[in-house]
Motif scaffolding. Sequence first.
Motif, PDB file in Angstrom:
ATOM      1  N   LEU A 519     -11.528  66.700  68.990  1.00 13.30           N
ATOM      2  CA  LEU A 519     -11.196  66.628  67.784  1.00 13.30           C
ATOM      3  C   LEU A 519     -11.562  67.683  66.702  1.00 13.30           C
ATOM      4  CD1 LEU A 519      -9.332  64.827  65.772  1.00 13.30           C
ATOM      5  CD2 LEU A 519     -11.308  63.551  65.327  1.00 13.30           C
ATOM      6  N   GLY A 520     -12.671  68.071  66.827  1.00 14.24           N
ATOM      7  CA  GLY A 520     -13.218  69.303  66.140  1.00 14.24           C
ATOM      8  C   GLY A 520     -12.236  70.712  66.358  1.00 14.24           C
ATOM      9  N   ALA A 521     -12.006  70.753  67.414  1.00 18.03           N
ATOM     10  CA  ALA A 521     -11.154  71.886  67.969  1.00 18.03           C
ATOM     11  C   ALA A 521      -9.731  71.631  67.390  1.00 18.03           C
ATOM     12  CB  ALA A 521     -11.127  72.069  69.436  1.00 18.03           C
ATOM     13  N   ILE A 522      -9.188  70.520  67.237  1.00 20.40           N
ATOM     14  CA  ILE A 522      -7.869  70.310  66.495  1.00 20.40           C
ATOM     15  C   ILE A 522      -8.054  70.662  65.068  1.00 20.40           C
ATOM     16  CG2 ILE A 522      -6.426  68.266  65.805  1.00 20.40           C
ATOM     17  CD1 ILE A 522      -6.808  66.754  68.512  1.00 20.40           C
ATOM     18  N   TYR A 523      -9.050  70.181  64.365  1.00 19.51           N
ATOM     19  CA  TYR A 523      -9.300  70.476  63.255  1.00 19.51           C
ATOM     20  C   TYR A 523      -9.226  72.256  62.963  1.00 19.51           C
ATOM     21  CZ  TYR A 523      -9.457  66.166  60.741  1.00 19.51           C
ATOM     22  OH  TYR A 523      -9.041  64.931  60.243  1.00 19.51           O
ATOM     23  N   GLU A 524     -10.089  72.902  63.769  1.00 18.40           N
ATOM     24  CA  GLU A 524     -10.171  74.258  63.551  1.00 18.40           C
ATOM     25  C   GLU A 524      -8.939  74.923  63.872  1.00 18.40           C
ATOM     26  OE1 GLU A 524     -14.784  74.958  65.373  1.00 18.40           O
ATOM     27  OE2 GLU A 524     -13.175  74.939  66.846  1.00 18.40           O
ATOM     28  N   ARG A 525      -7.730  74.104  64.577  1.00 13.99           N
ATOM     29  CA  ARG A 525      -6.312  74.789  64.612  1.00 13.99           C
ATOM     30  C   ARG A 525      -5.676  74.691  63.298  1.00 13.99           C
ATOM     31  NH1 ARG A 525      -3.430  73.376  70.156  1.00 13.99           N
ATOM     32  NH2 ARG A 525      -2.210  75.107  69.241  1.00 13.99           N
ATOM     33  N   GLY A 526      -6.141  73.927  62.366  1.00 11.54           N
ATOM     34  CA  GLY A 526      -5.529  73.576  61.025  1.00 11.54           C
ATOM     35  C   GLY A 526      -4.704  72.284  61.135  1.00 11.54           C
ATOM     36  N   LEU A 527      -4.989  71.382  62.138  1.00 13.71           N
ATOM     37  CA  LEU A 527      -4.316  70.008  62.142  1.00 13.71           C
ATOM     38  C   LEU A 527      -5.460  69.010  61.906  1.00 13.71           C
ATOM     39  CD1 LEU A 527      -2.648  70.804  65.609  1.00 13.71           C
ATOM     40  CD2 LEU A 527      -1.639  71.213  63.556  1.00 13.71           C
ATOM     41  N   ILE A 528      -5.053  67.806  61.856  1.00 10.78           N
ATOM     42  CA  ILE A 528      -5.661  66.667  61.290  1.00 10.78           C
ATOM     43  C   ILE A 528      -5.800  65.412  62.403  1.00 10.78           C
ATOM     44  CG2 ILE A 528      -5.448  67.095  59.030  1.00 10.78           C
ATOM     45  CD1 ILE A 528      -3.167  64.768  58.588  1.00 10.78           C
ATOM     46  N   GLY A 529      -6.545  64.781  62.182  1.00  8.09           N
ATOM     47  CA  GLY A 529      -6.626  63.491  63.236  1.00  8.09           C
ATOM     48  C   GLY A 529      -7.759  62.850  63.178  1.00  8.09           C
ATOM     49  N   THR A 530      -8.325  61.945  63.675  1.00  6.45           N
ATOM     50  CA  THR A 530      -9.123  60.941  63.514  1.00  6.45           C
ATOM     51  C   THR A 530      -9.465  60.408  64.922  1.00  6.45           C
ATOM     52  OG1 THR A 530      -9.979  58.703  62.663  1.00  6.45           O
ATOM     53  CG2 THR A 530      -7.743  58.793  63.276  1.00  6.45           C
ATOM     54  N   TYR A 531     -10.777  59.777  65.208  1.00  6.24           N
ATOM     55  CA  TYR A 531     -11.227  59.101  66.290  1.00  6.24           C
ATOM     56  C   TYR A 531     -10.850  57.646  66.102  1.00  6.24           C
ATOM     57  CZ  TYR A 531     -14.659  62.668  66.930  1.00  6.24           C
ATOM     58  OH  TYR A 531     -15.492  64.106  66.899  1.00  6.24           O
ATOM     59  N   GLN A 532     -10.414  57.112  67.609  1.00  6.34           N
ATOM     60  CA  GLN A 532      -9.982  55.847  67.659  1.00  6.34           C
ATOM     61  C   GLN A 532     -10.090  55.195  68.999  1.00  6.34           C
ATOM     62  OE1 GLN A 532      -8.286  53.733  65.220  1.00  6.34           O
ATOM     63  NE2 GLN A 532      -8.091  52.195  66.971  1.00  6.34           N
ATOM     64  N   SER A 533     -10.501  53.806  69.093  1.00  8.23           N
ATOM     65  CA  SER A 533     -10.427  53.273  70.272  1.00  8.23           C
ATOM     66  C   SER A 533      -9.136  52.437  70.349  1.00  8.23           C
ATOM     67  CB  SER A 533     -11.771  52.511  70.433  1.00  8.23           C
ATOM     68  OG  SER A 533     -11.579  51.721  71.895  1.00  8.23           O
ATOM     69  N   TRP A 534      -8.305  52.585  71.312  1.00  6.31           N
ATOM     70  CA  TRP A 534      -7.285  51.837  71.437  1.00  6.31           C
ATOM     71  C   TRP A 534      -7.541  50.355  71.866  1.00  6.31           C
ATOM     72  CZ3 TRP A 534      -3.742  53.148  68.247  1.00  6.31           C
ATOM     73  CH2 TRP A 534      -3.645  54.551  67.786  1.00  6.31           C
ATOM     74  N   CYS A 535      -8.584  49.849  72.238  1.00  5.19           N
ATOM     75  CA  CYS A 535      -9.068  48.521  72.365  1.00  5.19           C
ATOM     76  C   CYS A 535      -9.069  47.935  71.207  1.00  5.19           C
ATOM     77  CB  CYS A 535     -10.336  48.383  73.067  1.00  5.19           C
ATOM     78  SG  CYS A 535     -10.357  49.299  74.924  1.00  5.19           S
ATOM     79  N   GLU A 536      -9.035  48.581  69.999  1.00  2.00           N
ATOM     80  CA  GLU A 536      -9.081  47.849  68.646  1.00  2.00           C
ATOM     81  C   GLU A 536      -7.781  48.421  67.965  1.00  2.00           C
ATOM     82  OE1 GLU A 536     -13.912  47.924  68.223  1.00  2.00           O
ATOM     83  OE2 GLU A 536     -12.623  48.928  66.607  1.00  2.00           O
ATOM     84  N   ALA A 537      -7.516  47.629  66.685  1.00  2.20           N
ATOM     85  CA  ALA A 537      -6.374  48.056  65.880  1.00  2.20           C
ATOM     86  C   ALA A 537      -6.667  49.443  65.148  1.00  2.20           C
ATOM     87  CB  ALA A 537      -5.889  46.947  65.021  1.00  2.20           C
ATOM     88  N   MET A 538      -5.686  50.167  64.815  1.00  6.30           N
ATOM     89  CA  MET A 538      -5.835  51.368  63.952  1.00  6.30           C
ATOM     90  C   MET A 538      -5.926  50.841  62.449  1.00  6.30           C
ATOM     91  SD  MET A 538      -3.514  54.752  63.909  1.00  6.30           S
ATOM     92  CE  MET A 538      -4.050  56.074  63.275  1.00  6.30           C
ATOM     93  N   SER A 539      -6.633  51.828  61.820  1.00 10.45           N
ATOM     94  CA  SER A 539      -6.924  51.569  60.167  1.00 10.45           C
ATOM     95  C   SER A 539      -5.683  51.923  59.386  1.00 10.45           C
ATOM     96  CB  SER A 539      -8.201  52.158  59.546  1.00 10.45           C
ATOM     97  OG  SER A 539      -9.230  51.569  60.366  1.00 10.45           O
ATOM     98  N   THR A 540      -4.698  51.413  59.687  1.00  7.42           N
ATOM     99  CA  THR A 540      -3.239  51.729  59.044  1.00  7.42           C
ATOM    100  C   THR A 540      -2.543  50.369  58.978  1.00  7.42           C
ATOM    101  OG1 THR A 540      -1.418  53.161  58.756  1.00  7.42           O
ATOM    102  CG2 THR A 540      -1.850  52.154  61.039  1.00  7.42           C
ATOM    103  N   TYR A 541      -1.426  50.583  58.032  1.00  4.67           N
ATOM    104  CA  TYR A 541      -0.651  49.247  57.654  1.00  4.67           C
ATOM    105  C   TYR A 541       0.492  49.430  58.682  1.00  4.67           C
ATOM    106  CZ  TYR A 541      -2.377  48.636  53.048  1.00  4.67           C
ATOM    107  OH  TYR A 541      -3.277  48.009  51.986  1.00  4.67           O
ATOM    108  N   PRO A 542       1.218  47.955  58.906  1.00  5.35           N
ATOM    109  CA  PRO A 542       2.350  48.078  59.832  1.00  5.35           C
ATOM    110  C   PRO A 542       3.396  49.046  59.452  1.00  5.35           C
ATOM    111  CG  PRO A 542       1.668  45.883  59.187  1.00  5.35           C
ATOM    112  CD  PRO A 542       0.661  46.718  58.492  1.00  5.35           C
ATOM    113  N   ARG A 543       4.304  49.452  60.443  1.00  7.59           N
ATOM    114  CA  ARG A 543       5.334  50.296  60.067  1.00  7.59           C
ATOM    115  C   ARG A 543       4.842  51.720  59.388  1.00  7.59           C
ATOM    116  NH1 ARG A 543       5.787  45.358  58.582  1.00  7.59           N
ATOM    117  NH2 ARG A 543       5.380  45.904  56.223  1.00  7.59           N
ATOM    118  N   THR A 544       3.774  52.210  59.904  1.00  3.46           N
ATOM    119  CA  THR A 544       3.367  53.442  59.454  1.00  3.46           C
ATOM    120  C   THR A 544       4.174  54.672  60.146  1.00  3.46           C
ATOM    121  OG1 THR A 544       1.074  52.854  59.142  1.00  3.46           O
ATOM    122  CG2 THR A 544       1.325  55.062  59.630  1.00  3.46           C
ATOM    123  N   TYR A 545       4.491  54.498  61.219  1.00  7.31           N
ATOM    124  CA  TYR A 545       5.027  55.783  62.110  1.00  7.31           C
ATOM    125  C   TYR A 545       6.375  55.799  62.553  1.00  7.31           C
ATOM    126  CZ  TYR A 545      -0.081  57.124  62.025  1.00  7.31           C
ATOM    127  OH  TYR A 545      -1.184  57.549  61.730  1.00  7.31           O
TER     128      TYR A 545
END
Length: 636
Positions: A519-545
Amino acid sequence: MAGQTTPYYTPTAKPNAAATHLLRKDNVVLTCLVLFLCSFFYLFGSWPPRATTSSTVTSLHTTTTNCPSSSFNSTAADSDKTLDFTTHHTAADNDGFTVKTYPPCHVNFSEYTPCQDQKRSLKFPRDRLIYRERHCPEKNELVKCRVPAPYGYKNPFKWPESRDLAWYANVPHKDLTVEKAVQNWIRFEGDRFRFPGGGTMFPHGADAYIDDIGKLINLNDGSIRTAIDTGCGVASWGAYLLSRNIITMSFAPRDTHEAQVQFALERGVPALIGVIASKRLPYPSRSFDMAHCSRCLIPWGQYDGVYLIEVDRVLRPGGYWILSGPPINWENHWRGWERTEEDLNEEQTQIEKVAKSLCWKKLVQKGDLAIWQKPINHLDCKTSPKFTQTPPFCPVQNPDSAWYTDIETCLTRLPEVSNNEEVAGGAIANWPERLNMVPPRVSSGSIDGVTPDIFQEDVILWKKRISYYKTVNNQLGQHGRYRNLLDMNAFLGGFAASLVEDPLWVMNIVPVEAKADTLGAIYERGLIGTYQSWCEAMSTYPRTYDLIHADSIFTLYKDRCEMEDIMLEMDRILRPEGSVIIRDDVDLLVKVKRIADGLNWESQIVDHEDGPLVREKLLFAVKLYWTASANADQGS
């Protein structure tokens, strides 16, 4: 002639009489032999077979009993049918995988955020807003139903129109239109909301506010690309920075300002539900070129400056921290803020003290804005008499560890440098050049198993893959069809980088279970993101994407958590009529397709871009449009 050798026989050589006689005799014998053999094999081949069924045929029928109904069998009755040469991927009926149908949830779940459930949060301490952090349900509490869109839901406005407009039916909350009316956050107009671009500290609009910032630091040369907005409101600051090629990670808690992050996402602006409390923010160290707080109500000077220490961790060397609102310019605002001069002066003194202890330099304070800058390295930090020894440097640790990691009251040490002019961790090019340059984390060998050659190969690979995706899903090539995209296993961000010219943004996820933390390299490219375990729900609302991309997710989580729970979470955060692209091993994909059918998605498995002989296949799917019933009492 002495030494002359006998020549080879050639078509131009003339044989003598004896040789001619021998050739004629041999030809008669050879002709008879050929006639005998031809007659024998003709009679042998035409001999009728025995009527009994052989064990070989029985075995063949035994091994084909589990073939799908669309497969052909070798009977004479099928000889007139058109042969189907398309690929059919299916699982055996006896593979132990149960096919389910997932019913709609009750309409009360239309804004369900499993890890920020308000009832569950009340079980946790209110001190330092710990109850606003992620608190996910136990396995036996997971819902097994499809979260409905509210009745009357419409496809969002297309960008850039969506920056200023959102349908009321999609986010049916009017509270902010009353509570923030004088601050110009949001207005209700008939069947829609309008976002004038105002904010608590920029009632004249985010554009004018950003212009004021641009007079103090350079926002135009590409040196500032990634930003983080703490306590973002409806994310107008991040929305208006996009026109300056600055992409902002906006976050705010799910609190009394109902649906502020949901409004941001509906506008097509990157955002997550989040809060600075007792855990690190879910981003690696040295991620952001700029951090911002506009009356975000975070007590920066309290708790030994722990919140500002966390901002320092995620700021890049040389990055900026911008503060507006209390206590900045308290001399002119203290009456309106309904606080005493002494109280506000003390708050600013505390902030100044913490900033200095982090070796930050205060660049400017002008009007309602104050800006500090983080040093480019720590060569003199804590060794110079002008800096305090509190907080101390953290002991040896992983500064990028940020998934349920406690915040510490110690300063995250920057990578070592050899002189005062060297940028710790490596200098990064301005945007857009940094996108395809080898990230410093890769070139320095900081990421196990990722080399500059692997990075360059990944750049080429994703250009090829995106081109193939667009031939299968032609909507991916339509300008404005998709706005909010999610890459569930981003690796080096190649999927996002290949789409950077389109009017969209990608949330790049690096799973905490991934072999390499990239993820650090992704940010160094000028992109954004976050850590996540997909065994859990994401910190976002329904119908985000609008579109979700999942590369080898089910291989990664095999034997870690349930496939159906991951798929239900994908369904929760995907908009009606949103698209999904999943690439994985064919044996897993056929099971994924069964769940997709149970979720009422339209889906199809297609071959890998390199052809049908590759075991990895792709599933393209669309979530069908459906909403809660007009009768709120209906649901399951």
